[in-house]
Each structure stands twice: as C-alpha cells, then as structure tokens.
Design an enzyme around this catalytic site. Structure first.
Site, short mmCIF file in Angstrom:
data_model
loop_
_atom_site.label_atom_id
_atom_site.label_comp_id
_atom_site.label_asym_id
_atom_site.label_seq_id
_atom_site.Cartn_x
_atom_site.Cartn_y
_atom_site.Cartn_z
N LYS A 236 8.03 23.14 -14.48
CA LYS A 236 7.16 22.02 -14.13
C LYS A 236 6.85 22.00 -12.63
CE LYS A 236 5.92 17.30 -14.59
NZ LYS A 236 6.05 15.98 -15.16
N ARG B 79 -2.14 22.39 -14.66
CA ARG B 79 -1.19 21.34 -15.04
C ARG B 79 -1.41 20.88 -16.48
NH1 ARG B 79 1.08 16.31 -11.31
NH2 ARG B 79 2.41 15.44 -12.92
N LYS C 177 3.24 11.35 -11.24
CA LYS C 177 2.40 10.48 -12.07
C LYS C 177 3.15 9.18 -12.31
CE LYS C 177 -0.22 13.74 -14.87
NZ LYS C 177 -0.48 14.14 -16.26
N GLU D 89 -3.91 17.83 -11.82
CA GLU D 89 -4.27 18.18 -13.20
C GLU D 89 -5.75 18.47 -13.37
OE1 GLU D 89 -2.18 15.88 -16.16
OE2 GLU D 89 -3.55 16.57 -17.72
N GLU E 143 10.97 18.40 -25.06
CA GLU E 143 10.25 18.65 -23.80
C GLU E 143 10.81 19.89 -23.10
OE1 GLU E 143 7.59 16.94 -22.66
OE2 GLU E 143 7.71 14.90 -23.46
N HIS F 198 1.22 17.78 -26.68
CA HIS F 198 0.93 16.37 -26.40
C HIS F 198 -0.38 15.88 -26.98
CE1 HIS F 198 4.38 16.69 -23.83
NE2 HIS F 198 4.31 15.43 -23.48
N HIS G 79 0.38 12.74 -28.90
CA HIS G 79 -0.10 11.39 -28.57
C HIS G 79 -0.77 10.74 -29.77
CE1 HIS G 79 -0.14 12.30 -24.00
NE2 HIS G 79 0.96 11.66 -24.36
N ASN H 83 0.77 19.80 -21.08
CA ASN H 83 0.47 18.95 -22.23
C ASN H 83 0.63 19.67 -23.57
OD1 ASN H 83 -0.05 16.74 -20.65
ND2 ASN H 83 -2.20 17.29 -20.37
N HIS I 146 8.58 9.43 -28.15
CA HIS I 146 7.60 10.31 -27.50
C HIS I 146 7.98 11.80 -27.68
CE1 HIS I 146 4.88 11.98 -24.50
NE2 HIS I 146 5.93 12.59 -23.98
N ARG J 57 0.81 -1.23 0.00
CA ARG J 57 0.00 0.00 0.00
C ARG J 57 0.84 1.27 0.00
NH1 ARG J 57 -3.05 -2.94 3.65
NH2 ARG J 57 -4.82 -3.92 2.64
N1 LIG Z 1 5.03 9.97 -15.53
C1 LIG Z 1 5.12 11.00 -16.32
O1 LIG Z 1 4.75 12.13 -15.94
C2 LIG Z 1 5.67 10.82 -17.69
C3 LIG Z 1 6.02 11.94 -18.45
C4 LIG Z 1 6.62 11.74 -19.71
C5 LIG Z 1 6.84 10.44 -20.17
N2 LIG Z 1 6.48 9.39 -19.41
C6 LIG Z 1 6.70 8.01 -19.88
O2 LIG Z 1 8.10 7.84 -20.08
C7 LIG Z 1 8.30 6.82 -21.07
C8 LIG Z 1 9.35 7.30 -22.03
O3 LIG Z 1 10.52 7.51 -21.32
P1 LIG Z 1 11.94 7.78 -22.00
O4 LIG Z 1 11.76 8.68 -23.15
O5 LIG Z 1 12.83 8.15 -20.90
O6 LIG Z 1 12.30 6.40 -22.65
P2 LIG Z 1 12.67 4.96 -22.10
O7 LIG Z 1 12.48 4.82 -20.66
O8 LIG Z 1 11.92 4.07 -23.02
O9 LIG Z 1 14.23 4.88 -22.43
C9 LIG Z 1 14.67 4.94 -23.77
C10 LIG Z 1 15.84 4.02 -24.01
O10 LIG Z 1 17.02 4.58 -23.45
C11 LIG Z 1 17.72 3.62 -22.65
N3 LIG Z 1 18.42 4.38 -21.65
C12 LIG Z 1 17.93 4.99 -20.56
N4 LIG Z 1 18.87 5.70 -19.95
C13 LIG Z 1 20.00 5.53 -20.65
C14 LIG Z 1 21.33 6.03 -20.54
N5 LIG Z 1 21.67 6.89 -19.60
N6 LIG Z 1 22.25 5.63 -21.45
C15 LIG Z 1 21.90 4.80 -22.45
N7 LIG Z 1 20.66 4.32 -22.63
C16 LIG Z 1 19.72 4.69 -21.74
C17 LIG Z 1 16.65 2.71 -22.18
O11 LIG Z 1 17.18 1.45 -21.85
C18 LIG Z 1 15.70 2.65 -23.38
O12 LIG Z 1 16.14 1.70 -24.31
C19 LIG Z 1 6.96 6.57 -21.70
O13 LIG Z 1 6.46 5.35 -21.23
C20 LIG Z 1 6.08 7.72 -21.21
O14 LIG Z 1 4.74 7.35 -21.07
C21 LIG Z 1 5.91 9.55 -18.19
ZN LIG Z 2 5.91 14.29 -22.71
#
Ligand SMILES: NC(=O)c1ccc[n+]([C@@H]2O[C@H](COP(=O)([O-])OP(=O)(O)OC[C@H]3O[C@@H](n4cnc5c(N)ncnc54)[C@H](O)[C@@H]3O)[C@@H](O)[C@H]2O)c1
Ligand SMILES: [Zn+2]
Length: 371
Positions: A236, A250, A152, A246, A194, A257, A261, A254, A274, A130
């Site tokens: 942010k 907030r 999030k 949000e 971003e 986005h 998306h 987006n 992304h 929990r």
């Molecule tokens: N929670 C939120 O507010 C929020 C906001 C934006 C995005 N997201 C989520 O984040 C995800 C995308 O994240 P991302 O763009 O970081 O991609 P990711 O987590 O998919 O990472 C991209 C690639 O980079 C590699 N990698 C990570 N760090 C590395 C490093 N230092 N050196 C070499 N390789 C590395 C990973 O292994 C992966 O293959 C999506 O699922 C999205 O929905 C969440």
């Molecule tokens: Zn984003």
C-alpha cells in the site's frame, strides 16, 4: 524489555509528493507510543486521544502509560464508533470538545480505534482550525492494513459512504499487533481479506507466505502477523507514494472493492463486514478475470483457495445478479466514476480494466452464489 520490543518493530516509510511519514508495525508498541511520538515532535506534552468506549476500555490503559513515560499527557475524547455514527455530527461534537479543552492549532490528535475512529479523527484533524496533526493507532486489522495509511479521511452522507472527506496524511502510523488480541474472530478474519488483496495485487512473495502460513496468521501469532502485515503495508505504501490522489495506480488497491461495495450496500451494512464483502469481491474479480482470459486458471485456483483458507464467508445478500449489477453502476455514478474493474492478471499483479461486457459480469455473479 523495551529494547526487545523495539527490536520487534518494522519501520516502513510512506513518501508522497506532500508527505513523508513512518509506519511502525510491531508487537507491544503502545508502550513505546510516547517515545516514538517524541522522536517526531520533541516538544509534545499533551495529546487528545480520539477513541471509542470499547477500544479505550481494552487499550487505553496500555496507551496512556506509554505516552506518560515520555512526559505526554493523554486526554481521551470518546465517540460512538458504529458505522451509523460516522457522520459530520460526530466530527462537530468532537471539535466542540477540543475547543472547550483548549486545543489550538498546535494540538496533536491520536486516533485509537478501528477504521471508523480513524476516518472520523482524520477528518477532524483535517478540518479543526484548518488542519492539525494526528497519529493513527489502528486497533483492527482492517485499519492496520488499510485505512490508517494513505491519508483518506471522511464521513458518510445519507446517500453514500465516505462522500464527505479530505486527504490528510497522519504524522505517523503505529500499528501494534497486540491490540488485535481483543478483536472478535469475525472482525479479525474480515481484515485478512484485505491482506490477501494486497498479496494478489502486488506481492507474490506475500501470497506464498499466506499460502504456507495461514494457520499461524489465523492463530494471531505475533511474528507471522507482523510479517504479513508489514508486507501488505509495503504494497500500500508503495502505491500511495506513486499515486497519492488516486488518479491511476492507487485504483489497484480497490481490487475486490467494486463488487464488495455493491454487496455491502445490498446487505444494508448488516450481514457483511467490509472485509468480508472484499473477500467476496476478490472471488468475483478472480472469476471475472479468468473468464475474460486475463488470468491463468492455475493462478485463479490459487487465489480462490487462499480466500477460502481464511474461513467461511457469510452468505451473500439475496439479490438477483441484475440488481447487483445495477448497484455496481449506481455506486460509481454517485462518485462520478466509470465502472471499471480491478482484475488480477497473475499472482502479484492486477490491472484496471474498462469496458467489461455486462454479460460476463452477470455470469460471474450468477456463479457466485444464492440469489
Ligand atoms: N480511509 C480509508 O482508506 C479506509 C480504508 C478501509 C476502510 N475504511 C473505513 O473503515 C471502516 C471500517 O473499519 P473497521 O473494519 O476497522 O471497523 P470498525 O472501526 O467499525 O470497528 C469494528 C468493531 O471493532 C471494535 N474494535 C476496534 N478495535 C478493537 C479491538 N482492538 N478490540 C476489540 N474491539 C475492537 C470497534 O469498537 C467496532 O465495534 C469503514 O467505515 C470504512 O469505510 C477506510
Ligand atoms: Zn477495504
């Protein structure tokens, strides 16, 4: 050495009605991870590091000694961090491992990785017994500028992204810009969109900084990067502090986005990262705003130029504007939301606009690129 790198860290605070935590941004911070965690949890002796094999290979050897130096033992639990693995089954698998290793309600998790690792580890932390505490140690630019801060967390369902989740703030965010050294160029650039987004919607000074220093930022010069990142995070943090769940402001985060998306979905999450989809989304929102008479031409041109200065965006998915428009609606309907657009009004300010005529959206999509 430690002192020197400590001096190179910027500390921001996130303050919401339910949480208050530091965001440390700097170069070489992994080495100080232990002492920084200890400053918040003096009794901490052991942490569970959730990471992926690749990230652990690159950065585990820097993080673990940083923890050990402060008397904290790190136990790594590795997960597949492909987007397809951002599923409840992954959370369950990790939870079983935590239990087997004796993690109780006092356990502290550390998420070392990109947004996928952060979202999964955050959701694991939100639900394990929990709720336990976790620290975000983001290693991609997207994760550093966006996903690690704000609480999030969640995983995907077959029918859509992030549809199963929870709000659960971390105990702290430790963003070490050095970890970006090993990031593939494309991932790095994707994250920069971003950063541009934060500048456009909330920080004209950051925007000017990007206009002048994009070359240094692209070269990953730690100083330029830390400055840009800290300012973007401040945007942010400020917004999340005012609207944690949000309901209003907030939504501004987006920007880019709504279009983004839809484009991501249509590309089947393959051809567009992304952040790249967000890059396209910023272009679309800028053109739409200008078309509706809500953004002066001069500002529109400046935004388009800064987005272009990040690099060439990959081609858009081949889909007719009507198809993209339908996807915009489908995404919102699924999330029980209205189709609203976040549109820039001038550099440093954006607004949520409702009731945008379909014809204007289609016209912008038509201008945007190949169908
Ligand atoms: N929670 C939120 O507010 C929020 C906001 C934006 C995005 N997201 C989520 O984040 C995800 C995308 O994240 P991302 O763009 O970081 O991609 P990711 O987590 O998919 O990472 C991209 C690639 O980079 C590699 N990698 C990570 N760090 C590395 C490093 N230092 N050196 C070499 N390789 C590395 C990973 O292994 C992966 O293959 C999506 O699922 C999205 O929905 C969440
Ligand atoms: Zn984003």
């Amino acid at each position: 050495m430690a002192k020197e790198s400590r001096a190179r860290a910027t500390t921001l605070w996130v303050r919401t009605p339910t949480a208050r935590y530091p965001v440390w941004v700097g170069s070489g911070l992994l080495a100080q991870s232990g002492q920084r965690i200890k400053s918040l949890r003096p009794g901490c002796r052991r942490v569970f590091v959730i990471s992926s094999p690749r990230v652990w290979r690159h950065w585990g050897a820097k993080l673990a000694p940083g923890l050990r130096a402060a008397g904290i033992r790190a136990e790594a639990l590795l997960m597949d961090d492909r987007e397809q693995a951002k599923r409840l089954a992954t959370v369950e698998g990790l939870a079983e491992k935590l239990l087997a290793r004796g993690a109780d309600r006092g356990a502290l998790l550390v998420a070392l990785g990109g947004g996928v690792v952060g979202d999964v580890a955050g959701y694991l932390a939100a639900s394990y017994m929990r709720g336990v505490e976790y620290v975000q140690v983001p290693t991609t630019l997207v994760a550093q500028v966006d996903s690690a801060l704000g609480g999030k967390t969640g995983v995907n369902l077959r029918g859509g992204k992030n549809l199963l989740g929870a709000f659960h703030h971390p105990l702290a965010v430790l963003a070490d810009v050095r970890t970006l050294d090993t990031l593939p160029a494309r991932e790095y650039r994707a994250g920069l969109y971003e950063v541009v987004k934060c500048a456009v919607l909330g920080d004209a000074a950051l925007f000017r900084f990007l206009q002048r220093n994009m070359a240094s930022v692209l070269a990953r010069r730690p100083q330029a990067l830390r400055r840009a990142l800290a300012r973007a995070l401040r945007v942010k943090a400020r917004i999340v502090g005012r609207d944690e769940r949000e309901h209003g402001e907030r939504r501004l985060l987006n920007l880019g986005h709504t279009f983004g998306h839809a484009l991501e979905t249509l590309s089947g999450y393959r051809n567009l990262r992304h952040g790249e989809a967000v890059g396209w989304g910023i272009l679309a929102a800028t053109q739409l705003s200008h078309r509706l008479g809500l953004l002066p031409e001069r500002d529109a041109r400046r935004i388009l130029r800064v987005v272009a200065s990040v690099g060439r965006l990959p081609a858009l998915p081949r889909a007719k504007p009507e198809r993209v428009y339908a996807q915009l609606f489908a995404d919102k309907k699924k999330a029980g939301k209205e189709l609203r657009f976040v549109l820039p009004r001038r550099i440093g300010r954006a607004e949520v606009i409702e009731g945008v005529p379909r014809g204007d959206v289609l016209a912008v999509l038509r201008d945007l690129g190949p169908q």
